[in-house]
Design an enzyme around this catalytic site. Structure first.
Site: not given
Ligand code: CO
Length: 154
Positions: A47, A52, A90-91, A132-133, A136
């Site tokens: 995701g 991000q 998380c990236l 999660h997304e 953000h």
């Molecule tokens: Co994330």
């Protein structure tokens, strides 16, 4: 042509901002979504949220490897059911993973890239990725709500 965009890391203020509602379903949005898809797969993620890649707009892309690729614009959670705890990564937070409690099942409304409205229900890992997304878009990271840090096994 879609391009890989740079993923911003924890500490960048754009990750802490409330993302703005998308109002124009135009080529600029389409390019953003194409680039987000490309960037997510390039990084091996499940995701990615627009903040991000430094764009504070309410758009996410997901692929939990079971339900296929999906892009969601202006997603809103309409209900939450149950609770499950599992490890998240998380990236934008490469330093660790963490145990996070999430609703086991959620309902969503969202728009596609053309502004058409859709409903979606998701459970388990799929629901976790979406929550999660969406976090953000509110400036929240999993490290804010994790109950325990998980170190990488290497
Ligand atoms: Co994330």
């Amino acid at each position: 042509m879609a391009q890989v965009r740079q993923i911003v890391l924890e500490g960048d203020p754009v990750l802490r901002r409330q993302a703005a509602e998308v109002r124009r379903f135009n080529p600029v949005l389409h390019k953003l979504l194409d680039d987000m898809k490309y960037t997510m797969y390039d990084a091996g993620g499940v995701g990615l949220a627009a903040p991000q890649v430094g764009i504070s707009k309410r758009a996410i892309v997901v692929d939990d490897r079971e339900n296929g690729f999906l892009e969601l614009v202006n997603p809103l959670v309409t209900f939450r059911q149950g609770e499950e705890e599992d490890v998240e990564y998380c990236l934008s937070v490469p330093r660790c993973g963490g145990l996070v409690k999430r609703a086991a099942k959620i309902g969503l409304t969202y728009q596609d890239r053309f502004g058409e409205k859709h409903d979606l229900e998701a459970e388990d890992f799929f629901a976790r990725v979406l929550q999660h997304e969406i976090d953000h878009l509110f400036g929240r990271l999993f490290v804010d709500i994790m109950t325990e840090e998980v170190k990488d096994e290497a």
